[in-house]
Scaffold this motif. Structure first.
Motif, mmCIF file in Angstrom:
data_model
loop_
_atom_site.group_PDB
_atom_site.id
_atom_site.type_symbol
_atom_site.label_atom_id
_atom_site.label_comp_id
_atom_site.label_asym_id
_atom_site.label_seq_id
_atom_site.Cartn_x
_atom_site.Cartn_y
_atom_site.Cartn_z
ATOM 1 N N LEU A 67 0.865 -1.178 0.000
ATOM 2 C CA LEU A 67 0.000 0.000 0.000
ATOM 3 C C LEU A 67 0.904 1.230 0.000
ATOM 4 N N VAL A 68 0.638 2.139 -0.902
ATOM 5 C CA VAL A 68 1.457 3.344 -0.973
ATOM 6 C C VAL A 68 0.760 4.452 -0.205
ATOM 7 N N ASN A 69 1.446 4.997 0.791
ATOM 8 C CA ASN A 69 0.901 6.181 1.441
ATOM 9 C C ASN A 69 1.327 7.375 0.596
ATOM 10 N N ASN A 70 0.366 7.883 -0.141
ATOM 11 C CA ASN A 70 0.673 8.976 -1.076
ATOM 12 C C ASN A 70 0.410 10.347 -0.451
ATOM 13 N N GLY A 71 0.193 10.365 0.866
ATOM 14 C CA GLY A 71 0.011 11.653 1.543
ATOM 15 C C GLY A 71 -1.371 12.245 1.339
ATOM 16 N N VAL A 72 -2.185 11.607 0.478
ATOM 17 C CA VAL A 72 -3.538 12.128 0.237
ATOM 18 C C VAL A 72 -4.593 11.051 0.498
ATOM 19 N N MET A 73 -4.275 10.200 1.495
ATOM 20 C CA MET A 73 -5.232 9.183 1.914
ATOM 21 C C MET A 73 -6.153 9.804 2.971
ATOM 22 N N ARG A 74 -7.230 9.071 3.328
ATOM 23 C CA ARG A 74 -8.155 9.607 4.314
ATOM 24 C C ARG A 74 -7.595 9.461 5.728
ATOM 25 N N ALA A 122 4.262 1.517 2.105
ATOM 26 C CA ALA A 122 5.406 2.297 1.632
ATOM 27 C C ALA A 122 5.075 3.771 1.827
ATOM 28 N N ASP A 123 5.765 4.412 2.759
ATOM 29 C CA ASP A 123 5.435 5.813 3.027
ATOM 30 C C ASP A 123 6.138 6.726 2.028
ATOM 31 N N ALA A 124 5.383 7.194 1.085
ATOM 32 C CA ALA A 124 5.949 8.084 0.069
ATOM 33 C C ALA A 124 5.229 9.427 0.130
ATOM 34 N N SER A 125 4.655 9.748 1.297
ATOM 35 C CA SER A 125 3.821 10.948 1.369
ATOM 36 C C SER A 125 4.595 12.216 1.029
ATOM 37 N N LYS A 126 5.853 12.265 1.469
ATOM 38 C CA LYS A 126 6.622 13.482 1.201
ATOM 39 C C LYS A 126 6.881 13.630 -0.305
ATOM 40 N N LEU A 127 7.240 12.499 -0.902
ATOM 41 C CA LEU A 127 7.506 12.504 -2.346
ATOM 42 C C LEU A 127 6.293 13.032 -3.131
ATOM 43 N N PHE A 128 5.107 12.555 -2.763
ATOM 44 C CA PHE A 128 3.893 12.976 -3.469
ATOM 45 C C PHE A 128 3.563 14.439 -3.172
ATOM 46 N N ASP A 146 5.427 16.871 -2.018
ATOM 47 C CA ASP A 146 6.419 17.801 -2.595
ATOM 48 C C ASP A 146 6.177 17.966 -4.093
ATOM 49 N N GLY A 147 5.936 16.838 -4.746
ATOM 50 C CA GLY A 147 5.760 16.871 -6.201
ATOM 51 C C GLY A 147 4.480 17.576 -6.628
ATOM 52 N N LEU A 148 3.480 17.553 -5.751
ATOM 53 C CA LEU A 148 2.196 18.184 -6.106
ATOM 54 C C LEU A 148 2.244 19.706 -5.979
ATOM 55 N N LYS A 149 3.289 20.187 -5.294
ATOM 56 C CA LYS A 149 3.415 21.640 -5.090
ATOM 57 C C LYS A 149 3.348 22.371 -6.425
ATOM 58 N N GLY A 150 2.533 23.356 -6.494
ATOM 59 C CA GLY A 150 2.493 24.209 -7.697
ATOM 60 C C GLY A 150 1.649 23.653 -8.832
ATOM 61 N N ILE A 151 1.176 22.398 -8.720
ATOM 62 C CA ILE A 151 0.349 21.846 -9.806
ATOM 63 C C ILE A 151 -1.111 22.222 -9.542
ATOM 64 N N GLY A 196 -0.073 9.163 -10.967
ATOM 65 C CA GLY A 196 0.040 7.864 -11.644
ATOM 66 C C GLY A 196 1.500 7.472 -11.852
ATOM 67 N N GLY A 197 2.283 8.409 -12.325
ATOM 68 C CA GLY A 197 3.702 8.123 -12.596
ATOM 69 C C GLY A 197 4.468 7.822 -11.320
ATOM 70 N N THR A 198 4.167 8.591 -10.267
ATOM 71 C CA THR A 198 4.905 8.411 -9.012
ATOM 72 C C THR A 198 4.549 7.075 -8.358
ATOM 73 N N PHE A 199 3.282 6.651 -8.475
ATOM 74 C CA PHE A 199 2.872 5.328 -7.976
ATOM 75 C C PHE A 199 3.803 4.257 -8.553
ATOM 76 N N ILE A 200 4.033 4.353 -9.853
ATOM 77 C CA ILE A 200 4.850 3.327 -10.517
ATOM 78 C C ILE A 200 6.284 3.350 -9.992
ATOM 79 N N ASP A 201 6.837 4.557 -9.837
ATOM 80 C CA ASP A 201 8.205 4.656 -9.289
ATOM 81 C C ASP A 201 8.273 3.949 -7.938
ATOM 82 N N VAL A 202 7.247 4.196 -7.100
ATOM 83 C CA VAL A 202 7.276 3.626 -5.751
ATOM 84 C C VAL A 202 7.147 2.101 -5.809
ATOM 85 N N PHE A 203 6.287 1.599 -6.680
ATOM 86 C CA PHE A 203 6.142 0.135 -6.790
ATOM 87 C C PHE A 203 7.430 -0.521 -7.278
ATOM 88 N N GLU A 204 8.066 0.103 -8.223
ATOM 89 C CA GLU A 204 9.333 -0.463 -8.722
ATOM 90 C C GLU A 204 10.354 -0.557 -7.602
#
Ligand SMILES: Nc1ncnc2c1ncn2[C@@H]1O[C@H](COP(=O)(O)OP(=O)(O)OP(=O)(O)O)[C@@H](O)[C@H]1O
Ligand SMILES: O=c1[nH]c(=O)c2[nH+]cn([C@@H]3O[C@H](COP(=O)(O)O)[C@@H](O)[C@H]3O)c2[nH]1
Ligand SMILES: NC(=O)CC[C@H](N)C(=O)O
Ligand SMILES: [Mg+2]
Length: 542
Positions: free
Chosen positions: A263-270, A292-298, A300-305, A316-324
């Motif tokens: 399970l990827v913690n993408n920082g935008v879970m409930r 897999a705690d990737a909340s910071k990665l997500f 940080d990357g969402l900043k400005g979008i 979608g792209g970051t999910f794949i990086d984390v799974f790999e």
């Protein structure tokens, strides 16, 4: 057994009615209705050649469609199906196709379109009601949607039912098992439509009504074991949602701890979601879930979008990086142990509607939004690393998946969970996503959903959530002027998530939710309820 061993698919084990799709909006309903009768059915595009079909159907249904059989470029069925020796049923366009094959002058443009209800009368032929109408003698309300019509009765056919407007509302071949309906038995507006489909599938095609989830479980577990082999390892993206939970449980039953759930913690879970999902899957389902705690990665990357599609693509792209990265970690950790080995499969919870969408004769529909899907085929994963996809739910509709979950002993609350999109709260904060905004949406959502549960409404609602509109509004709180965010509540009634209506809450309930949110969520001074149906809205706000 090797991973290339022959896969056994449901159409090889169950009597299967094949529906050939000519592009009707209702084709998938034919498949659904048959499955509700416990008769297995699959849908393929009308261009499917019989010679390329690797299995033999128990019967074939030709669906409706938007074309006119006599126009240039209109699709036509492979004539080989008529030599197969199995019963055939044509519905609307399918009927016109059968008549047109017999003689091109049989089908013409009608003078009036017929759209809506019609009263049908089944006729007795030689004193007998035709097998298709068995038990349906007398009047019956049916639903029509056509502009073309039969100009005359095709040779060797007889009329088995008619309406005021349609002399040939239903016809049947005098000696062969070929039946045609001008109306649509698959829509609920046709009263007794299901009985007609049953008469065709069970009575005429002799299909067994043995498509049940209990049978599917055994068969699917055997299929997975064959596919994965005795040493294969599988990585699964598991969100705690219904689809991935059911797929994971099935995988666990099939191959035990050679299945790795992530399970990827993408920082935008409930609120508390990752902890809860991990606990539930471990305690109740015996699945060892890696978070897999990737909340910071997500985050940080969402900043400005600010653009919704950009957000979805980034996630979608970051999910794949984390799974790999996780796959590699699992392989490295097991190196030099008895469990060492390459992860060679990737589990995905694809459902039948996704499959239908991609095989439909109409082709995939216009992109309204890019669903994040981890299954948006991570090519580098499925090709680069040689990972092979496993999609145990790819023949099932959502309610069948829920049924399967129950069969596997998964608790009611998990099985009935509302869907939650992969991009999570990121597509429920309009515009730029910041940790503060996520927090507000998360808290408001938690209040809304827990109040829905307390009111006993959760299972009556298809999906509900709170979203945040960061354009601010003025309010007065504690005698002070405030200038703060707006929460949008959304709750919908839906069966297939393709269309929906707003859930009709009682006024008082919404007032109570609103009061609690404004009182308890800092930074919010207004609450609004979204009354938009789909279409024209969508369920998510972005
Ligand atoms: N946070 C996550 N961590 C790991 N995998 C995820 C995550 N979010 C989504 N996925 C993957 O994406 C797939 C598609 O998500 P989707 O929300 O459609 O299905 P689901 O979460 O399994 O079920 P539901 O539709 O009920 O939410 C999931 O089946 C899962 O494989
Ligand atoms: O896993 C997912 N990844 C996504 O990117 C995604 N976008 C929408 N949804 C879900 O799909 C259903 C229909 O949503 P829309 O009406 O907003 O398109 C609803 O159930 C939505 O929650 C998603 N699920
Ligand atoms: N619903 C249908 O299949 C319609 C068939 C054909 N296009 C007609 O208008 O008659
Ligand atoms: Mg989900």
């Amino acid at each position: 057994m090797s991973a290339t061993a022959q896969e056994i698919e449901p159409h090889q084990l169950f009597d299967t009615i094949l529906t050939l799709d000519f592009g009707s909006q209702y084709t998938h309903l034919i498949t659904r209705r048959l499955r509700e009768l416990n008769v297995y059915s699959e849908m393929l595009p009308c261009t499917q050649k019989l010679a390329d079909l690797t299995w033999k159907p128990a019967g074939v249904i030709l669906s409706g469609g938007p074309y006119s059989v006599y126009e240039d470029g209109a699709p036509h069925v492979d004539p080989a199906y008529f030599e197969l020796g199995v019963p055939i049923l044509g519905i609307c366009y399918g009927m016109q196709e059968i008549a047109y094959r017999s003689n091109a002058t049989n089908v013409i443009a009608g003078t009036a379109r017929e759209y809506g209800h019609a009263d049908l009368q089944a006729k007795k032929v030689d004193g007998f009601v035709d097998r298709l109408f068995e038990g349906l003698e007398g009047n019956m309300k049916v639903w029509m949607s056509h502009g073309d019509k039969l100009a005359k009765l095709p040779e060797d056919f007889h009329v088995i039912a008619s309406t005021q407007n349609s002399e040939y509302a239903a016809i049947a071949h005098q000696t062969k098992d070929i039946y045609c309906l001008q109306f649509h038995p698959e829509v609920t507006h046709t009263i007794n439509g299901v009985q007609l489909l049953k008469n065709f599938a069970v009575g005429i095609c002799k299909a067994q009504q043995n498509w049940t989830m209990a049978k599917f479980v055994d068969q699917e577990i055997a299929r997975i074991r064959t596919l994965v082999g005795e040493t294969g390892q599988v990585l699964g993206a598991v969100s705690g949602g219904v689809d991935s939970t059911v797929a994971a449980k099935l995988m666990k039953e099939a191959i035990g701890d050679r299945f790795h759930a992530v399970l990827v913690n993408n920082g935008v879970m409930r609120l508390n979601e990752c902890e809860q999902v991990q606990k539930t899957l471990t305690e109740h389902l015996g699945i060892n879930l890696i978070v897999a705690d990737a909340s910071k990665l997500f985050l940080d990357g969402l900043k400005g979008i600010t653009d919704p599609e950009q957000k979805r693509k980034f996630i979608g792209g970051t999910f794949i990086d984390v799974f790999e990265a996780e796959a590699k970690k699992i392989e490295d950790a097991a190196a030099n142990s008895p469990k060492a080995g390459k992860i060679n499969f990737f589990l995905q919870g694809t459902l039948y509607p996704d499959v239908i969408e991609s095989i439909s004769f109409k082709g995939p529909s216009a992109t309204i939004k890019t669903h994040h899907n981890v299954g948006g085929l991570p090519k580098r994963m499925t090709e680069g690393q040689g990972l092979k996809l496993i999609e145990p739910l790819r023949e099932l509709f959502k309610d069948e998946v829920r049924d399967l979950g129950r069969q596997l002993g998964i608790a009611h609350d998990l099985v009935m969970r509302h869907p939650f999109p992969g991009p999570g709260i990121a597509i429920r904060v309009l515009g730029e996503v910041t940790p503060e905004r996520v927090e507000m949406a998360r808290k408001a959502d938690n209040i809304f959903i827990s109040m829905i549960r307390e009111a006993g409404l959760y299972d009556k609602i298809g999906q509900a959530f709170a979203a945040l509109d960061p354009s601010r509004a003025v309010g007065v709180m504690g005698d002070k002027r405030v200038y703060e965010n707006i929460v949008l509540l959304r709750a919908v009634e839906t069966t297939d998530f393709m269309t929906c209506n707003p859930f009709p809450f009682e006024h008082e309930f919404l007032v109570r939710v609103s009061t609690r949110i404004v009182n308890e969520v800092q930074g919010v001074c207004r609450v609004a309820y979204d009354y938009t149906s789909k279409p024209p809205g969508t369920i998510e706000l972005e």
